[in-house]
Every structure is written in C-alpha cells, then in structure tokens.
Design an enzyme around this catalytic site. Structure first.
Site, PDB file in Angstrom:
ATOM      1  N   ASP A  85      39.956  47.434  43.033  1.00  0.00           N
ATOM      2  CA  ASP A  85      40.947  46.587  43.696  1.00  0.00           C
ATOM      3  C   ASP A  85      41.694  45.725  42.696  1.00  0.00           C
ATOM      4  O   ASP A  85      41.222  45.460  41.585  1.00  0.00           O
ATOM      5  CB  ASP A  85      40.296  45.721  44.774  1.00  0.00           C
TER       6      ASP A  85
ATOM      7  N   GLU B 293      36.168  43.333  44.406  1.00  0.00           N
ATOM      8  CA  GLU B 293      35.677  42.373  43.414  1.00  0.00           C
ATOM      9  C   GLU B 293      36.557  41.131  43.383  1.00  0.00           C
ATOM     10  O   GLU B 293      36.060  40.013  43.233  1.00  0.00           O
ATOM     11  CB  GLU B 293      35.642  43.030  42.028  1.00  0.00           C
TER      12      GLU B 293
END
Length: 420
Positions: free
Chosen positions: A90, A185
């Site tokens: 991400d 994350e």
C-alpha cells in the site's frame, strides 16, 4: 561458502518492475473498517503472485486478507534458519497514488528536477541533500501530481528481483527463504492478520528504509489517545449561562499544548511527542485523536499523564463538561527485541558492507511492520529500500540504490547459510 561473486550480477530488473508496480493504485484508507482497507491493494498483490509463480515459486498465493506468501526452497545441505523478506504494497493516503507516471532522469548531474505535470513541484538539490550522493545515477520521480510510491514499492520490487536472481543463480547458496507482502502498513494495520505459523520464518527483514546503506533496529514506541469531550447543548438563542460547547473545549485543549516541546515540529532524534492528528465534533460532543511517540517506552506514560492533566485543567473551567480519556497501544520499539538477537543485525550490517557501502545503523522516528512483527516473535530490522521524501509529490529513488538493495538481500541470504 558459495564461490559465486554476487557483486558481479548485472542483469537487474528491479527498476522496470518498480515502474510497473507504481502505476497500480494501492492507496490504503485509515477510515475504512474492512481489511485490507481498500480492495485495490489486491490488484498489485495478484500480479506479484503471478510473477512469483512465473519464476518458479509454486506455493506463491494471496490469502483472504490480502497477504502474499511465497517460499524459495533451500539449496544448502546445512540446517539454516528460515529468513523472511517483507515489504508492504500500500501507499500513503497523504497524497494521491492514482495515475502515477514514473519518470527516469538518466545520469543525474546535480540539477533541480522540475516535474512536468506541475512545474511548481521542483526537487531541489539544496532541499534534498542526499541527491549529492546521486551524481551519475538514474533518478526516478513521479510527474508532479502524485506521490511516486517508493514507500514501499521499491522494497517490493527489490524482493521480487532478488527472488528471481536466487532462482536464476543456483550457485548462490542459501537456506529456505520466505517472502511476505503486506497490505495496510501505512494505516498501522499491516500485520493485523498475518499468519506467522504459516509463514514459518525464524528471522525477518523489512525492505522499507530510506538512504542506501542504512539499516534500522530502533523505532518509536507508540500509543494512541482518544479524548471525548461531553459538552452541554442548548438552542443558541437561549444558551446564555447554559451552553458549554464541546468543540470550544477541544480547541482550548489543543491551544494549550506545549509550543516549544513535545510536538513533531519542535523535536528530533530521540525526543518524543504528543501530537493531535484528528478532531471532529460539535457542541454536544467532540473527539480529539492523539498519537503519543517516544523511543523509550516508559516515557509514554509520562507524556500521557501530562496530557491528561492538561485536559483536566481545561475541562475544570467549563462547569458541567465531562471527558473520557482512552489509551490504546499501537506498537513498541523493536530494539527491545532485536537486542536479544544480535546476529540479525550483525548479518544485515555485514551484507551492506559486502555490497561496497558503509553501513549506517539508524533509529526511525516512526514505525514499520517490523516493529510489531518483532514483538509477535519474528525479530525484524528494517533495511534500506533507497526511497526519499516519502508520502509526497517530491518522492524519488535511484535505480542504482535499488540494485544495491537487491544485492544486500542476496548477501543476507548467503550470510545466514555461511554462518549456519
């Protein structure tokens, strides 16, 4: 010990992989309740699974939560600890990750980099001093309207290229190696659903650091605090002597925070902070979210006590107003775990030396997936991925630094085999 000289490898694909990966929008969403927080993160994860299978990792798969798992089998006759390399797919919601157009500035010579889709976005040498070490390198940037995604698609691309090279060069001796790509994350949930039993690793390394040659074994310890202010709502036409606005109380609390210490704007190095990062509400009820950070875990309680006293003092000036003060643990300084396993860092430092760089041990004013993995039983320092100026339009990475990170992964793998 392998007779193959890893540093002679030149058939890298890391930059090409990276530029493909950044064009896939994988922005995570801190306000979502699903996991992963955005389905589009799986678009990249599915591609990674297909590419891992293409290079021969038959067990590569994507699970229901968006984690990618894969195994590179051992080619050693020794009993070697199982090592995992981990990165996150991400990108930060702080800046758009949709429609990224990577640009390669070949043979950089110290000039300011004007990004063509918004010429007001200029990466200036004087503002990015690490560019002084990049003369002759190929610098990859976005086009000026999005972030680049080096955090952490550089790490993803490096692990992918290292996996390909380990399969292509069987003379590189190594034990069993696990690959893990995580979602979310950037919104603090990257390892919420990771299956460590299935992963089966003894030690791990995240490829999520910055400057080439750095390795990080220390993070902040982190808590969150949510303060709920309960005001007294009355029709404003009849409010005199009765109304107590929760929103105004919240504003007073923020206004009375220390101006010259304990904030991100006034601290550096090992100094902690108390940072309000979200406020919402109205007359009847208001909420303030804080992040509390310090490298020394015991200092968190001290910072929280000071904040609670400040809140009590402010609320006392508003008769009838009450408040709730809730602390939640977020992550802890991974150094507390890594100091118990010095070999993990020793091998990381030696691997960086073997690629011809001077290793630099750093602490992070932040956290990584490795923080929580370490406390979950998987000691996990953070190795450089080469990116700079994360989370914004001026993000950049050097192709040559990414190649050094690939070689560092290979050396880490061989060092564990050598020392088994």
């Amino acid at each position: 010990m392998s007779n193959f000289d890893i540093n002679t490898i030149s058939d890298f694909q890391v930059a090409e992989r990276f530029m493909r990966y950044v064009q896939i929008d994988t922005t995570s969403d801190p306000n979502a309740t699903s996991f992963p927080s955005t389905e589009k993160q799986k678009d990249l994860s599915r591609l990674l699974v297909a590419e891992l299978q293409q290079i021969g990792l038959a067990d590569a798969h994507l699970d229901e939560y968006g984690y990618v798992y894969a195994t590179i089998p051992s080619n050693s006759d020794k009993q070697v600890p199982v090592i995992c390399f981990c990165s996150h797919v991400d990108t930060s919601p702080d800046c758009s990750g949709a429609g990224v157009k990577p640009i390669v500035h070949v043979n950089y010579q110290g000039q300011d980099l004007v990004l063509p889709d918004d010429p007001s976005v200029v990466i200036r040498l004087e503002e990015h001093p690490d560019l002084r070490n990049q003369i002759g390198h190929d610098i990859i940037t976005a086009s000026g309207t999005t972030l680049l995604g080096a955090d952490d698609k550089a790490g993803v691309a490096e692990i992918m290229d290292a996996a390909r090279l380990l399969i292509a060069h069987p003379d590189i001796k190594h034990g069993e190696i696990k690959i893990l790509f995580t979602p979310d994350e950037e919104v603090g949930r990257g390892v919420n659903h990771v299956d460590l039993a299935k992963l089966g690793a003894d030690f791990a390394y995240t490829l999520d650091g910055e400057k080439a040659g750095t390795i990080e074994d220390e993070t902040f310890s982190a808590d969150g605090v949510r303060i709920v202010i309960n005001g007294i709502s009355v029709h404003p036409g009849f409010a005199k002597g009765k109304m107590q606005s929760a929103l105004k109380v919240a504003a007073e609390i923020i206004s009375e925070l220390p101006k010259d210490r304990l904030s991100p704007e006034t601290t550096s190095g090992k100094e902690g902070f108390v940072h309000p990062n979200h406020i919402q509400g109205g007359v009847d009820r208001a909420e303030i979210d804080f992040i509390i950070r310090d490298h020394k875990t015991t200092n968190l309680a001290r910072h929280e006590a000071e904040l609670r006293q400040l809140v009590e003092d402010v609320v006392a000036r508003f008769p009838g107003v009450t408040y709730d003060f809730a602390v939640s643990e977020q992550y802890r300084n991974m150094k507390e775990v890594l100091d118990q396993h010095p070999k993990v860092m020793d091998i990381g430092l030696e691997a960086i030396r073997r690629v011809g760089l001077t290793p630099e041990r750093r602490s992070i004013r932040g956290g990584t997936d490795g923080s929580r993995l370490s406390f979950m039983g998987l000691p996990c320092p953070n190795v450089f991925a080469g990116g700079h100026a994360f989370h914004g339009k001026m993000e950049w990475v050097s192709r040559q630094d990414m190649e050094k990170a690939v070689l560092t992964i290979l050396h880490i793998a061989t060092l564990w085999e050598e020392q088994a």
